[in-house]
Design a protein around this motif. Structure first.
Motif, PDB file in Angstrom:
ATOM      1  N   THR A   1      -7.492  -7.948  -5.885  1.00  6.30           N
ATOM      2  CA  THR A   1      -7.781  -6.838  -4.974  1.00  6.30           C
ATOM      3  C   THR A   1      -9.128  -6.220  -5.303  1.00  6.30           C
ATOM      4  O   THR A   1      -9.880  -5.808  -4.414  1.00  6.30           O
ATOM      5  N   SER A   2      -9.441  -6.178  -6.591  1.00  7.64           N
ATOM      6  CA  SER A   2     -10.740  -5.659  -7.023  1.00  7.64           C
ATOM      7  C   SER A   2     -11.115  -6.327  -8.336  1.00  7.64           C
ATOM      8  O   SER A   2     -10.296  -6.970  -8.991  1.00  7.64           O
ATOM      9  N   GLY A   3     -12.372  -6.158  -8.717  1.00 12.04           N
ATOM     10  CA  GLY A   3     -12.869  -6.796  -9.921  1.00 12.04           C
ATOM     11  C   GLY A   3     -13.468  -8.163  -9.633  1.00 12.04           C
ATOM     12  O   GLY A   3     -13.572  -8.577  -8.475  1.00 12.04           O
ATOM     13  N   ARG A   4     -13.866  -8.872 -10.701  1.00 11.28           N
ATOM     14  CA  ARG A   4     -14.538 -10.163 -10.537  1.00 11.28           C
ATOM     15  C   ARG A   4     -13.880 -11.230 -11.390  1.00 11.28           C
ATOM     16  O   ARG A   4     -13.347 -10.958 -12.464  1.00 11.28           O
ATOM     17  N   TYR A   5     -13.944 -12.452 -10.886  1.00 11.14           N
ATOM     18  CA  TYR A   5     -13.464 -13.613 -11.634  1.00 11.14           C
ATOM     19  C   TYR A   5     -14.511 -14.705 -11.539  1.00 11.14           C
ATOM     20  O   TYR A   5     -14.796 -15.214 -10.453  1.00 11.14           O
ATOM     21  N   LEU A   6     -15.096 -15.043 -12.692  1.00 10.04           N
ATOM     22  CA  LEU A   6     -16.100 -16.092 -12.751  1.00 10.04           C
ATOM     23  C   LEU A   6     -15.512 -17.299 -13.477  1.00 10.04           C
ATOM     24  O   LEU A   6     -14.956 -17.174 -14.575  1.00 10.04           O
ATOM     25  N   LEU A   7     -15.610 -18.459 -12.855  1.00 10.83           N
ATOM     26  CA  LEU A   7     -15.161 -19.718 -13.440  1.00 10.83           C
ATOM     27  C   LEU A   7     -16.383 -20.592 -13.640  1.00 10.83           C
ATOM     28  O   LEU A   7     -17.076 -20.924 -12.684  1.00 10.83           O
ATOM     29  N   GLU A   8     -16.672 -20.910 -14.906  1.00 10.20           N
ATOM     30  CA  GLU A   8     -17.870 -21.669 -15.236  1.00 10.20           C
ATOM     31  C   GLU A   8     -19.130 -20.997 -14.679  1.00 10.20           C
ATOM     32  O   GLU A   8     -20.066 -21.663 -14.222  1.00 10.20           O
TER      33      GLU A   8
ATOM     34  N   SER B   1       0.846  -1.198   0.000  1.00  9.38           N
ATOM     35  CA  SER B   1       0.000   0.000   0.000  1.00  9.38           C
ATOM     36  C   SER B   1       0.880   1.246   0.000  1.00  9.38           C
ATOM     37  O   SER B   1       2.090   1.184   0.221  1.00  9.38           O
ATOM     38  N   GLY B   2       0.223   2.361  -0.256  1.00 12.51           N
ATOM     39  CA  GLY B   2       0.942   3.635  -0.244  1.00 12.51           C
ATOM     40  C   GLY B   2       2.010   3.722  -1.315  1.00 12.51           C
ATOM     41  O   GLY B   2       1.844   3.213  -2.428  1.00 12.51           O
ATOM     42  N   GLU B   3       3.136   4.323  -0.958  1.00 15.30           N
ATOM     43  CA  GLU B   3       4.204   4.543  -1.934  1.00 15.30           C
ATOM     44  C   GLU B   3       4.878   3.245  -2.363  1.00 15.30           C
ATOM     45  O   GLU B   3       5.515   3.196  -3.424  1.00 15.30           O
ATOM     46  N   THR B   4       4.747   2.196  -1.559  1.00 17.57           N
ATOM     47  CA  THR B   4       5.409   0.924  -1.876  1.00 17.57           C
ATOM     48  C   THR B   4       4.470  -0.053  -2.611  1.00 17.57           C
ATOM     49  O   THR B   4       4.855  -1.184  -2.874  1.00 17.57           O
ATOM     50  N   ALA B   5       3.254   0.405  -2.912  1.00 16.92           N
ATOM     51  CA  ALA B   5       2.293  -0.480  -3.570  1.00 16.92           C
ATOM     52  C   ALA B   5       2.794  -0.893  -4.954  1.00 16.92           C
ATOM     53  O   ALA B   5       3.350  -0.094  -5.697  1.00 16.92           O
ATOM     54  N   VAL B   6       2.595  -2.177  -5.250  1.00 16.81           N
ATOM     55  CA  VAL B   6       2.957  -2.718  -6.554  1.00 16.81           C
ATOM     56  C   VAL B   6       1.668  -3.145  -7.260  1.00 16.81           C
ATOM     57  O   VAL B   6       0.939  -4.009  -6.771  1.00 16.81           O
ATOM     58  N   HIS B   7       1.382  -2.547  -8.411  1.00 12.17           N
ATOM     59  CA  HIS B   7       0.183  -2.868  -9.183  1.00 12.17           C
ATOM     60  C   HIS B   7       0.528  -3.988 -10.172  1.00 12.17           C
ATOM     61  O   HIS B   7       0.994  -3.735 -11.279  1.00 12.17           O
ATOM     62  N   ALA B   8       0.293  -5.227  -9.745  1.00 10.24           N
ATOM     63  CA  ALA B   8       0.664  -6.383 -10.567  1.00 10.24           C
ATOM     64  C   ALA B   8      -0.278  -6.576 -11.745  1.00 10.24           C
ATOM     65  O   ALA B   8       0.140  -6.985 -12.826  1.00 10.24           O
ATOM     66  N   LEU B   9      -1.571  -6.266 -11.541  1.00 13.15           N
ATOM     67  CA  LEU B   9      -2.570  -6.329 -12.609  1.00 13.15           C
ATOM     68  C   LEU B   9      -3.421  -5.075 -12.555  1.00 13.15           C
ATOM     69  O   LEU B   9      -3.787  -4.617 -11.459  1.00 13.15           O
ATOM     70  N   ARG B  10      -3.779  -4.552 -13.724  1.00  5.93           N
ATOM     71  CA  ARG B  10      -4.519  -3.298 -13.788  1.00  5.93           C
ATOM     72  C   ARG B  10      -5.768  -3.446 -14.664  1.00  5.93           C
ATOM     73  O   ARG B  10      -5.648  -3.543 -15.885  1.00  5.93           O
TER      74      ARG B  10
END
Length: 240
Positions: free
Chosen positions: A63-70, A18-27
């Motif tokens: 962290t956010s968003g949705r993932y639907l499997l089948e 979080s904060g300044e050290t946050a790494v956004h792996a997926l956007r």
């Protein structure tokens, strides 16, 4: 139900820290994979493709968003339900094979069925059928150290298939193989695709990715699609 996508990822992000050290792996990732598709996900080291793999395999949560499997929203499931879903609906194929060294090919393939509580007789029949499907029916009593790298990966594929999963999720499946074994294993993936299997393959190799129907390029956590006509050029731009 057949119209429901196998994978439906909607505006999914993954942030570590979080904060300044946050790494956004997926956007804000969006990805739709329909039944029977063969999709390659390619990107440089650190691009986010491993994070995507872990989330698609229900080994990590966005962290956010949705993932639907089948059609099931994975976020609505508790850990036990996710574990059951992972065992039944996803067949994992790893770069390092992940076979148990002291057990036979047959016993390695049976393992997911043991976890699923399938009877010994039934799991033995299904494991033999899976080994036959990958061309190793005559090697069922061999241990991993008695098999070539390509044969070990075929055992791993058989293990992934034995639960009849909705999705085959392959993580750099040719990364530890020589060129001849790579050709052999990719031929097997081609055959599985022709038989209607749904495959998502993670790779950094443009030649491996070019075997798929679609290529998805990951760059700094952002996904872009490369259409069939442009996919080799797009893949080449990532890895050069």
């Amino acid at each position: 139900m057949t119209d429901v996508p196998v994978l439906d990822v909607r505006a999914m992000s993954k942030v570590y820290g979080s904060g300044e050290t946050a790494v956004h792996a997926l956007r804000e990732v969006n990805l739709l994979v329909r039944r029977g598709e063969y999709v390659a996900v390619i990107g440089q080291s650190g691009s986010g493709k491993s994070t995507l793999l872990n989330i698609l395999g229900c080994l990590d949560a966005p962290t956010s968003g949705r993932y639907l499997l089948e059609g099931l929203d994975v976020a609505d499931l508790d850990e036990r339900q996710q574990s059951i879903l992972r065992n039944r609906q996803i067949g994992f194929i790893f770069q390092s094979f992940n076979l148990i060294p002291r057990t036979t090919a047959l016993a390695n393939v049976e393992l997911p069925l043991v976890y699923a509580g399938v009877s010994r007789r039934t799991r033995r029949e299904r494991a033999r059928a899976a080994l036959d499907l990958v061309g190793l029916g005559r090697r069922e009593d061999h241990r991993p150290n008695e098999l070539s790298g390509g044969q070990q990966q075929r055992v791993a594929v058989a293990r992934a298939l034995v639960t009849t999963p909705a999705l085959l999720l392959a993580d750099e499946p040719t990364g530890n193989l020589d060129s001849a074994s790579t050709t052999d294993v990719l031929g097997l993936f081609d055959a599985l695709h022709r038989a209607g299997r749904t495959i998502v393959l993670i790779t950094h190799d443009d030649e491996v990715a070019a075997r798929a129907d679609r290529v998805v390029v990951v760059t700094d956590g952002v996904l872009t699609e490369a259409g069939p006509a442009a996919q080799r050029r797009a893949v080449g731009e990532v890895v050069t």
